[in-house]
Design an enzyme around this catalytic site. Structure first.
Site, PDB file in Angstrom:
ATOM      1  N   ASP A   1       0.765  -1.090   0.064  1.00 43.91           N
ATOM      2  CA  ASP A   1      -0.111  -0.116  -0.075  1.00 43.91           C
ATOM      3  C   ASP A   1       0.857   1.338   0.076  1.00 43.91           C
ATOM      4  OD1 ASP A   1       0.936   0.100   2.455  1.00 43.91           O
ATOM      5  OD2 ASP A   1      -0.879  -0.117   3.562  1.00 43.91           O
TER       6      ASP A   1
ATOM      7  N   HIS B   1       3.297   2.037   1.893  1.00 44.71           N
ATOM      8  CA  HIS B   1       3.982   2.552   3.464  1.00 44.71           C
ATOM      9  C   HIS B   1       5.376   2.391   3.524  1.00 44.71           C
ATOM     10  CE1 HIS B   1       2.985  -1.729   5.367  1.00 44.71           C
ATOM     11  NE2 HIS B   1       4.484  -1.455   5.204  1.00 44.71           N
TER      12      HIS B   1
ATOM     13  N   GLU C   1       1.418   4.695   7.304  1.00 46.18           N
ATOM     14  CA  GLU C   1       0.402   4.073   6.457  1.00 46.18           C
ATOM     15  C   GLU C   1      -0.091   5.253   5.562  1.00 46.18           C
ATOM     16  OE1 GLU C   1       0.091   1.198   5.692  1.00 46.18           O
ATOM     17  OE2 GLU C   1      -0.282  -0.185   7.472  1.00 46.18           O
TER      18      GLU C   1
HETATM   19  C1  F6R Z   1       9.388  -3.162   8.564  1.00 47.32           C
HETATM   20  C2  F6R Z   1       8.731  -2.151   7.732  1.00 47.32           C
HETATM   21  C3  F6R Z   1       7.941  -2.282   6.742  1.00 47.32           C
HETATM   22  C4  F6R Z   1       8.474  -3.270   5.611  1.00 47.32           C
HETATM   23  C5  F6R Z   1       7.408  -3.280   4.724  1.00 47.32           C
HETATM   24  C6  F6R Z   1       7.498  -4.440   3.462  1.00 47.32           C
HETATM   25  O1  F6R Z   1      10.325  -2.556   9.722  1.00 47.32           O
HETATM   26  O2  F6R Z   1       8.956  -0.749   8.286  1.00 47.32           O
HETATM   27  O3  F6R Z   1       7.517  -1.001   6.030  1.00 47.32           O
HETATM   28  O4  F6R Z   1       9.564  -2.836   5.317  1.00 47.32           O
HETATM   29  O5  F6R Z   1       5.963  -3.567   5.017  1.00 47.32           O
HETATM   30  O6  F6R Z   1       7.766  -5.747   4.102  1.00 47.32           O
HETATM   31  P1  F6R Z   1       8.425  -6.944   3.388  1.00 47.32           P
HETATM   32  O7  F6R Z   1       9.848  -6.397   3.262  1.00 47.32           O
HETATM   33  O8  F6R Z   1       8.310  -7.956   4.285  1.00 47.32           O
HETATM   34  O9  F6R Z   1       7.501  -7.152   2.325  1.00 47.32           O
END
Ligand code: F6R
Length: 261
Positions: A136, A138, A143
């Protein structure tokens, strides 16, 4: 923003590890910003391998994690503090206490957030921030709808993020916490160099907005377009919706080797 499209996570891990290695050579007491999640795992594996081969040391370095779930019991394996310790910190030679994270168990949440901002500032700020990106859009847990000027604070996770993260909680979305403490977008923007990793087709829409979309709190990662030194490391699948993909590939191919990222 520099866009680098590589074959796979291993190549991405290696290029990011080169940048971190060269930072630590110039500045052994550098401050690293550490993301959890799957995207940076290849970077941590590569750094751990280089440490085992005595090619890199984190002895004088410090680290700050991006975020932490609120309310998970202290011994829960998915607390981000535990996760980063397992996947990276315990595999290299950080001094004890050199890596900090926001306190998701704090009774006084606003005070814990202010303390975290102060700790980052007192350490001299983050030299190199590793980031993933949510489907999304973030970054950390900022978010959609997050203030572009936000600092460390409590946020409600979107249903999409809880669905995405259910894989770490036995596939059960109800076990994924509803809230987290997260560095804000303004906090992240103060890092001197940001390396963002995106892997896989599920990230392609967010990556398209990140690189080529309008800056908007609806796609919080787009704030990085205002940062002077961002490197987006992508695999082919994550890059497949980029309009200028051929240009990014050509630019990176023709870059002098000495320049690094
Ligand atoms: C984790 C964080 C999140 C992840 C994001 C992607 O500390 O801050 O922003 O980087 O949700 O997650 P993955 O890498 O598991 O797809």
């Amino acid at each position: 923003m520099e866009v680098v499209i590589l074959r796979d996570a291993k190549e991405i891990g290696s290029l990011a590890a080169d940048a971190i290695g060269s930072l630590l050579e110039r500045k052994p007491a550098a401050v690293l910003g550490l993301a959890t999640g799957s995207s940076p795992l290849a970077i941590y594996d590569e750094l751990a391998a280089r440490y085992s081969a005595s090619l890199i040391s984190f002895r004088q370095a410090r680290g700050f994690t991006l975020d932490e779930y609120v309310g998970l019991p202290a011994d829960h394996p998915e607390r981000y503090w535990k996760v980063i310790d397992k996947v990276f910190v315990s595999r290299v030679d950080f001094a004890s206490g050199a890596v900090e994270g926001p306190d998701g168990l704090a009774v006084d949440i606003p005070a814990a957030c202010t303390a975290y901002e102060n700790a980052i500032r007192e350490a001299g700020g983050v030299d190199l921030q590793i980031l993933g990106i949510g489907t999304d859009g973030h970054i950390a847990f900022n978010e959609p709808g997050s203030s572009l000027a936000s600092r460390t604070r409590i946020k409600t996770l979107t249903r999409q993020t809880r669905i995405d993260n259910a894989r770490f909680f036995g596939g059960d979305i109800e076990s994924v916490p509803t809230h987290c403490l997260t560095q804000g977008l303004a906090t992240i923007m103060e890092a001197r160099h940001v390396i963002l990793v995106a892997l896989g087709r599920s990230k392609a829409e967010a990556v398209h907005h990140l690189v080529e979309g309008a800056v908007s709190s609806l796609w919080p990662a787009t704030i990085l377009q205002h940062h002077p030194h961002v490197t987006a490391l992508l695999d082919d699948a994550a890059a497949h919706r980029l309009q200028l993909v051929d240009y990014y590939r050509e630019t990176y191919r023709s870059k002098p080797e000495w320049q690094g990222i």
